[in-house]
Enzyme design. Structure first.
Site, PDB file in Angstrom:
ATOM      1  N   HIS A   1     -16.741   3.272 -13.872  1.00 10.27           N
ATOM      2  CA  HIS A   1     -16.481   2.506 -12.660  1.00 10.27           C
ATOM      3  C   HIS A   1     -17.712   1.726 -12.213  1.00 10.27           C
ATOM      4  CE1 HIS A   1     -15.320   2.199  -8.234  1.00 10.27           C
ATOM      5  NE2 HIS A   1     -14.238   1.760  -8.845  1.00 10.27           N
TER       6      HIS A   1
ATOM      7  N   HIS B   1     -15.174  -3.362   1.460  1.00 14.64           N
ATOM      8  CA  HIS B   1     -15.267  -2.747   0.140  1.00 14.64           C
ATOM      9  C   HIS B   1     -16.673  -2.330  -0.253  1.00 14.64           C
ATOM     10  CE1 HIS B   1     -14.679  -2.641  -4.373  1.00 14.64           C
ATOM     11  NE2 HIS B   1     -13.581  -2.038  -3.971  1.00 14.64           N
TER      12      HIS B   1
ATOM     13  N   ARG C   1     -12.148  -4.413 -13.515  1.00 18.46           N
ATOM     14  CA  ARG C   1     -11.063  -5.361 -13.239  1.00 18.46           C
ATOM     15  C   ARG C   1     -11.658  -6.760 -13.369  1.00 18.46           C
ATOM     16  NH1 ARG C   1      -7.197  -2.026 -10.940  1.00 18.46           N
ATOM     17  NH2 ARG C   1      -7.983  -0.366  -9.588  1.00 18.46           N
TER      18      ARG C   1
ATOM     19  N   TYR D   1     -12.800  -9.569  -0.770  1.00 17.66           N
ATOM     20  CA  TYR D   1     -13.388  -8.261  -0.500  1.00 17.66           C
ATOM     21  C   TYR D   1     -14.825  -8.451  -0.036  1.00 17.66           C
ATOM     22  CZ  TYR D   1      -9.694  -5.997  -3.381  1.00 17.66           C
ATOM     23  OH  TYR D   1      -8.519  -5.547  -3.911  1.00 17.66           O
TER      24      TYR D   1
ATOM     25  N   ASN E   1       0.824  -1.209   0.000  1.00 16.83           N
ATOM     26  CA  ASN E   1       0.000   0.000   0.000  1.00 16.83           C
ATOM     27  C   ASN E   1       0.858   1.258   0.000  1.00 16.83           C
ATOM     28  OD1 ASN E   1      -2.310  -1.550   0.063  1.00 16.83           O
ATOM     29  ND2 ASN E   1      -2.835  -1.101   2.177  1.00 16.83           N
TER      30      ASN E   1
ATOM     31  N   ARG F   1      -6.536   1.598 -12.809  1.00 16.49           N
ATOM     32  CA  ARG F   1      -5.130   1.755 -12.419  1.00 16.49           C
ATOM     33  C   ARG F   1      -4.452   0.421 -12.136  1.00 16.49           C
ATOM     34  NH1 ARG F   1      -5.425   5.648  -8.230  1.00 16.49           N
ATOM     35  NH2 ARG F   1      -5.440   7.231  -9.855  1.00 16.49           N
TER      36      ARG F   1
END
Length: 691
Positions: free
Chosen positions: A441, A598, A381, A474, A55, A411
């Site tokens: 997104h 998440h 993703r 998640y 991170n 990203r």
């Protein structure tokens, strides 16, 4: 001053806002606390240590680089009012504290504890003669043939150093075969070499014994410079800006432009230098000058500079007693006939406690069903070798009309997404790259199926990604529904993404960048109005981050009106709670546990007629104003009740893994008080699977 705030608005006072970057750094201290928690299995603690290190890498690659960019181009200050130069200085000071804590945890806690448990990581000072002989042979046979040491002289200037690569700077004395006087050399470790080397049991005496590649390089580097004396060898690593900047208004082909940018990503501007703690000051100064870094951008390391690579040991060591107990996610009944199952009512999936299988089955069966005419999906993703991509390919080959919105700018997944786009296009899928200037997104899947004389829409909406791996690690929510109004809303959003449709009026969904920001603020203001009128008013929201000043000011107004507000914000939070007469009715909690928190859920009391939403969007400026996002209601009362129980009431009761944000910016870990029983939200959900 933030957009939308007037100069005399007391709620725009910079003192009411934390800095985004420093808030994000603080999250990693909470992750590191998991590595220090003795109640957590040892290899899981090692994993948390590595997560905090990774991170921090990403933080310097993206967030610190963004601040440096703001400094260079005199970008307007954020709502906290701090100048970029001040933020950079505080970043380096706070990051230095984090790095010191990480290596203290490694050297003084985890490494000794792992050794006692039979997982040994040997430093150079602990190699015996037999181990050293084996490692020397390993160096000569496996490592040395792929190394290309470079002496620094006028004919050999300082080489390009790849982002986050392992390197050794070597101090030499003497002359080489050409009579050149030695001074400095650089040894770069190719990425093909394993960073962790496992010693054979016959050599080390243990089943789980390891050494770092960096230690082997430093020990035997003299063999690369025969006839010269090695006076010192010091490992180092540089972290670079990794943010890809593509002017979408100027490029003709976004995919080609991104491919060009990806080729140079590893050599962008340096942001941080990590180097062995015993490296002499003149060499450090030389490296800083070469990388154009200030003195406070160097981090002297007491251990391997690539500590995050120790995560490999987690996978190499087969010790169930040192890991979390495995669990089997709950399987949905009736998914062999998924469309019929949805006909019986909406389906709620709470990952990772519920399996991701129904989503895969929905797409698979749609690909094979002769009654399915069209499939539309967003992909942000997907992961490597995605089953979803294969099902979409098969659907196109089966004659379905398949449209996929692939977000190339996800990203660190840009290269993977380019590959996904190519694979889909080769199969005849219509691939869309979204909207210029706005990342897509949103997580949406739409299936159009002929049933008798009518066409029916089936929809999946989620708070996470279409990625089987993250669905196992998640916490996220997914909703599968055939509600006609929701299906119509999703259809219209896809029309916007794939064509040039105008702004639209949706029936149930809120959508960024058009209605979500305004819709959230209107609902917060409504709660404030209810509180002023003496009606029931309450807000509970869960997300990964919040920094949008308009939403924060609305929350402050609601707090001043007497609305009780609980926010679960995993990471970045620029809202300052607990300020008298401003935010004293706001509580901010961050839950850090086995799974990465998440899901995004918003709950508004609405005078006894509560509204409950799931969303793909955090309350960040980028999500609410500069991305394509969706926010969807849970209309089925039974499903709404389950979300309320599992994601709101359950997390409000957490007193073991929840951290409360204080008015001074620090976090306090909650503990059971008085006669309270310990409660972990994630453990409670796991127990429900087994129950």
């Amino acid at each position: 001053m933030s957009e939308g705030a007037s100069a005399d608005d007391p709620l725009a006072d910079p003192a009411l806002y934390f800095n985004r970057e420093l808030s994000q750094l603080d999250f990693n201290f909470r992750v590191l606390a998991q590595a220090q928690d003795e109640s957590i299995p040892l290899l899981e603690r090692l994993r948390f240590l590595c997560i905090s290190c990774t991170n921090l890498d990403e933080f310097f690659e993206i967030r610190a680089a963004t601040v440096r960019h703001a400094q260079d181009y005199s970008v307007q200050s954020a709502p906290d009012g701090l100048a970029p130069a001040t933020v950079l200085r505080r970043i380096h000071d706070r990051a230095a504290e984090l790095v010191a804590a990480q290596y203290a945890c490694w050297n003084n806690v985890l490494r000794p504890a792992l050794g006692e448990a039979g997982v040994r990581i040997f430093g150079r000072d602990r190699w015996n003669a037999r181990q050293k002989r084996w490692l020397r042979a390993y160096f000569r046979n496996e490592i040395m043939p792929v190394l290309s040491p470079l002496g620094l002289d006028p004919a050999h200037p300082f080489p390009k150093i790849l982002n986050k690569s392992l390197n050794v700077v070597v101090v030499l004395k003497g002359k080489d075969a050409f009579g050149r006087s030695g001074h400095l050399a650089i040894v770069r470790a190719p990425r093909s070499l394993p960073r962790i080397i496992q010693l054979p049991e016959r050599v080390s005496g243990g089943e789980s014994d390891f050494v770092f590649l960096s230690a082997v390089l430093s020990e035997f580097v003299d063999e690369l410079f025969p006839g010269m004396e090695v006076k010192g060898a010091y490992q180092f690593r540089v972290t670079r800006n990794s943010e890809l900047l593509v002017d979408e208004q100027e490029v003709e082909n976004l995919a080609l432009a991104l491919r060009d940018e990806l080729a140079g990503r590893g050599y962008l501007r340096a942001m941080r230098l990590e180097i062995a703690g015993n490296c002499p000051k003149p060499i450090v100064a030389t490296l800083l000058k070469n990388f154009d870094l200030p003195d406070n951008a160097v981090y002297r390391i007491d251990g391997p500079v690539n500590l995050n690579r120790v995560i490999q040991i987690y996978d190499l060591v087969q010790r169930p007693d040192l890991k979390f107990p495995p669990f089997q996610p709950r399987q949905l009944r009736g998914i062999d006939e998924i469309f019929e199952r949805v006909d019986d009512g909406d389906i709620l999936l709470h990952h990772p406690f519920d399996a991701f299988t129904p989503v895969l089955e929905l797409i698979k069966q749609a690909a094979e069903d002769p009654n399915v005419l069209a499939i539309k999906q967003t992909l942000y993703r997907t992961g490597k070798d995605s089953a979803i991509v294969e099902h979409l390919v098969q659907a196109a080959r089966n004659g379905k009309d398949v449209t996929v919105v692939v977000e190339l700018r996800a990203r660190f997944d840009e290269d993977a997404n380019l590959g996904v786009a190519d694979r889909l296009q080769e199969a005849g899928v219509q691939v869309v790259y979204g909207v210029v200037g706005y990342k897509t997104h949103a997580k949406m899947l739409l299936i159009v199926r002929r049933e008798g004389r009518k066409l029916r829409r089936y929809v999946h909406l989620g708070t996470g990604n279409y990625h089987s791996g993250t669905a196992r690690g998640y916490t996220d929510l997914g909703l599968i529904t055939a509600d006609p109004a929701i299906g119509s809303d999703v259809h219209q959003i896809f029309q916007q993404l794939s064509g040039l449709a105008p702004a639209i009026q949706l029936q149930h969904l809120l959508q960024s960048p058009f209605t979500l920001h305004r819709g959230v603020i209107e609902r917060i203001d409504r709660e404030a109005d209810n509180a002023r009128a003496g009606r029931p008013a309450r807000i509970v929201a869960k997300m990964n981050a919040i920094n949008e000043p308009g939403v924060i000011r609305a929350l402050y107004r609601a707090s001043q009106a007497g609305v009780r507000i609980d926010l679960f914000v995993r990471g970045v939070c620029t809202l300052r709670p607990g300020v008298e007469s401003v935010s004293d009715n706001i509580r901010v909690l961050s839950v850090v546990g086995r799974f990465l928190e998440h899901h995004r859920v918003y709950w508004f009391a609405n005078d006894g007629r509560p509204e409950l939403f799931g969303a793909s969007a955090d309350w960040l400026e980028r999500n609410l104003l500069h991305r394509v996002e969706t926010c969807f209601p849970f209309l089925d009362p039974a499903i709404a009740a389950r979300v309320r129980e599992e994601v709101i009431d359950n997390y409000l009761a957490d007193n073991t893994h929840a951290w409360e944000l204080q008015a001074d910016g620090s976090y306090r870990r909650l503990e059971p008080e008085g006669d309270e029983m310990p409660h972990s939200a994630q453990a409670w959900l796991l127990a429900r699977i087994n129950g």
